[in-house]
Design an enzyme around this catalytic site. Structure first.
Site, PDB file in Angstrom:
ATOM      1  N   PRO A  10      10.646  45.873  33.633  1.00 44.16           N
ATOM      2  CA  PRO A  10      10.303  44.561  33.087  1.00 44.16           C
ATOM      3  C   PRO A  10      11.447  43.868  32.352  1.00 44.16           C
ATOM      4  O   PRO A  10      12.207  44.501  31.615  1.00 44.16           O
ATOM      5  CB  PRO A  10       9.150  44.863  32.119  1.00 44.16           C
ATOM      6  N   ASN A  11      11.513  42.577  32.595  1.00 43.86           N
ATOM      7  CA  ASN A  11      12.436  41.636  31.942  1.00 43.86           C
ATOM      8  C   ASN A  11      13.882  41.743  32.426  1.00 43.86           C
ATOM      9  O   ASN A  11      14.706  40.905  32.066  1.00 43.86           O
ATOM     10  CB  ASN A  11      12.385  41.791  30.399  1.00 43.86           C
ATOM     11  N   ARG A  18      19.915  35.651  28.457  1.00 39.73           N
ATOM     12  CA  ARG A  18      19.741  35.747  26.995  1.00 39.73           C
ATOM     13  C   ARG A  18      20.299  37.076  26.515  1.00 39.73           C
ATOM     14  O   ARG A  18      20.484  37.997  27.303  1.00 39.73           O
ATOM     15  CB  ARG A  18      18.241  35.683  26.637  1.00 39.73           C
ATOM     16  N   TYR A  23      23.037  42.965  26.353  1.00 38.35           N
ATOM     17  CA  TYR A  23      22.915  43.366  27.756  1.00 38.35           C
ATOM     18  C   TYR A  23      24.051  42.861  28.647  1.00 38.35           C
ATOM     19  O   TYR A  23      24.050  43.113  29.852  1.00 38.35           O
ATOM     20  CB  TYR A  23      21.569  42.884  28.309  1.00 38.35           C
ATOM     21  N   ASN A  74      15.986  52.197  35.872  1.00 36.37           N
ATOM     22  CA  ASN A  74      16.038  51.521  34.576  1.00 36.37           C
ATOM     23  C   ASN A  74      14.642  50.958  34.361  1.00 36.37           C
ATOM     24  O   ASN A  74      14.309  49.872  34.846  1.00 36.37           O
ATOM     25  CB  ASN A  74      17.088  50.410  34.552  1.00 36.37           C
ATOM     26  N   ALA A  77      11.516  48.603  28.985  1.00 34.87           N
ATOM     27  CA  ALA A  77      10.696  49.051  27.850  1.00 34.87           C
ATOM     28  C   ALA A  77       9.648  50.089  28.257  1.00 34.87           C
ATOM     29  O   ALA A  77       9.168  50.851  27.401  1.00 34.87           O
ATOM     30  CB  ALA A  77      10.033  47.844  27.202  1.00 34.87           C
ATOM     31  N   GLU A  98      17.767  58.480  34.812  1.00 32.41           N
ATOM     32  CA  GLU A  98      17.359  57.405  33.893  1.00 32.41           C
ATOM     33  C   GLU A  98      18.599  56.600  33.512  1.00 32.41           C
ATOM     34  O   GLU A  98      19.641  57.168  33.177  1.00 32.41           O
ATOM     35  CB  GLU A  98      16.727  58.016  32.639  1.00 32.41           C
ATOM     36  N   HIS A 100      20.174  52.997  31.455  1.00 30.07           N
ATOM     37  CA  HIS A 100      20.036  51.839  30.571  1.00 30.07           C
ATOM     38  C   HIS A 100      21.373  51.138  30.428  1.00 30.07           C
ATOM     39  O   HIS A 100      22.420  51.797  30.337  1.00 30.07           O
ATOM     40  CB  HIS A 100      19.550  52.256  29.179  1.00 30.07           C
ATOM     41  N   ARG A 107      20.203  51.987  18.925  1.00 30.76           N
ATOM     42  CA  ARG A 107      19.330  50.845  18.653  1.00 30.76           C
ATOM     43  C   ARG A 107      18.097  51.282  17.850  1.00 30.76           C
ATOM     44  O   ARG A 107      18.115  52.304  17.190  1.00 30.76           O
ATOM     45  CB  ARG A 107      18.966  50.154  19.982  1.00 30.76           C
TER      46      ARG A 107
HETATM   47  O1  CA2 Z   1      19.320  48.850  27.953  1.00 34.51           O
HETATM   48  C1  CA2 Z   1      18.502  48.803  28.881  1.00 34.51           C
HETATM   49  O2  CA2 Z   1      18.834  48.783  30.061  1.00 34.51           O
HETATM   50  C2  CA2 Z   1      17.005  48.732  28.553  1.00 34.51           C
HETATM   51  O3  CA2 Z   1      16.305  49.462  29.552  1.00 34.51           O
HETATM   52  C3  CA2 Z   1      16.634  47.268  28.593  1.00 34.51           C
HETATM   53  C4  CA2 Z   1      15.190  46.990  28.179  1.00 34.51           C
HETATM   54  C5  CA2 Z   1      14.882  47.673  26.842  1.00 34.51           C
HETATM   55  O4  CA2 Z   1      13.509  47.512  26.542  1.00 34.51           O
HETATM   56  C6  CA2 Z   1      15.226  49.151  26.872  1.00 34.51           C
HETATM   57  O5  CA2 Z   1      14.958  49.691  25.594  1.00 34.51           O
HETATM   58  C7  CA2 Z   1      16.684  49.355  27.208  1.00 34.51           C
HETATM   59  C8  CA2 Z   1      14.931  45.503  28.007  1.00 34.51           C
HETATM   60  C9  CA2 Z   1      15.371  44.649  29.147  1.00 34.51           C
HETATM   61  C10 CA2 Z   1      15.266  43.210  28.705  1.00 34.51           C
HETATM   62  O6  CA2 Z   1      16.245  42.490  29.378  1.00 34.51           O
HETATM   63  C11 CA2 Z   1      16.481  41.212  28.964  1.00 34.51           C
HETATM   64  C12 CA2 Z   1      17.515  40.571  29.555  1.00 34.51           C
HETATM   65  C13 CA2 Z   1      17.839  39.303  29.183  1.00 34.51           C
HETATM   66  C14 CA2 Z   1      17.123  38.664  28.214  1.00 34.51           C
HETATM   67  C15 CA2 Z   1      16.082  39.316  27.614  1.00 34.51           C
HETATM   68  C16 CA2 Z   1      15.747  40.591  27.987  1.00 34.51           C
END
Ligand code: CA2
Length: 144
Positions: A10-11, A18, A23, A74, A77, A98, A100, A107
């Site tokens: 997700p996301n 953003r 990221y 990946n 969340a 896994e 990230h 974090r």
């Molecule tokens: O660091 C990673 O790859 C995560 O899997 C990213 C997830 C986060 O919940 C994990 O703890 C770590 C979140 C991805 C959200 O991606 C976004 C990208 C752009 C703007 C907002 C969110």
């Protein structure tokens, strides 16, 4: 030919739009292109997928059985919450890595827990988009 499923949760479709400080500014399409080139150079087949839905991710893991040799996940969340994804990985008995973008251990506390780690051969985190090609190399090394 070795085939790897690279699955994004997700996301991650919003990458590059953003929070570049967390990221990076690379989009998911940029990462897909990076992976496609890295894989093609080594004659590896990849399928690069993303879903915001837990059940769709479970379905993609189930569908990988008999099609792919390993899974790079990946889970976003869902990493920190999803017993369903953990069980799906266990049930297909394919090696999983896994992944990230960010260093989840540097974090918030809630990102330190992972259900996916329990069923993965290893974890790569904190290297941004480069982590995807590192994960492909690690999977190839694991499968060899
Ligand atoms: O660091 C990673 O790859 C995560 O899997 C990213 C997830 C986060 O919940 C994990 O703890 C770590 C979140 C991805 C959200 O991606 C976004 C990208 C752009 C703007 C907002 C969110």
């Amino acid at each position: 030919m070795t085939s790897i499923l690279i699955l994004n949760g997700p996301n991650l479709n919003l990458l590059g739009t953003r929070q570049p400080e967390v990221y990076g500014s690379t989009t998911l399409k940029d990462i897909e292109d990076l992976c496609a080139k890295h894989a093609a150079d080594q004659s590896i087949a990849i399928s690069f997928q993303q879903s915001n839905h837990e059940g769709a991710l479970v379905d993609a893991i189930h569908t990988a059985r008999g099609v792919h040799d390993g899974i790079i996940l990946n889970a976003g969340a869902y990493t920190h919450t999803s017993i369903a994804l953990m069980d799906a990985i266990s049930s297909v008995a394919l090696p999983a890595i896994e992944l990230h973008l960010s260093n989840v251990h540097a974090r918030e506390e809630f990102r330190h827990k992972s259900f996916i780690s329990k069923v993965s051969v290893g974890v790569i985190c904190g290297f941004g988009a480069k982590g995807y090609t590192l994960a492909i190399d690690a999977m190839m090394d694991h499968l060899s």
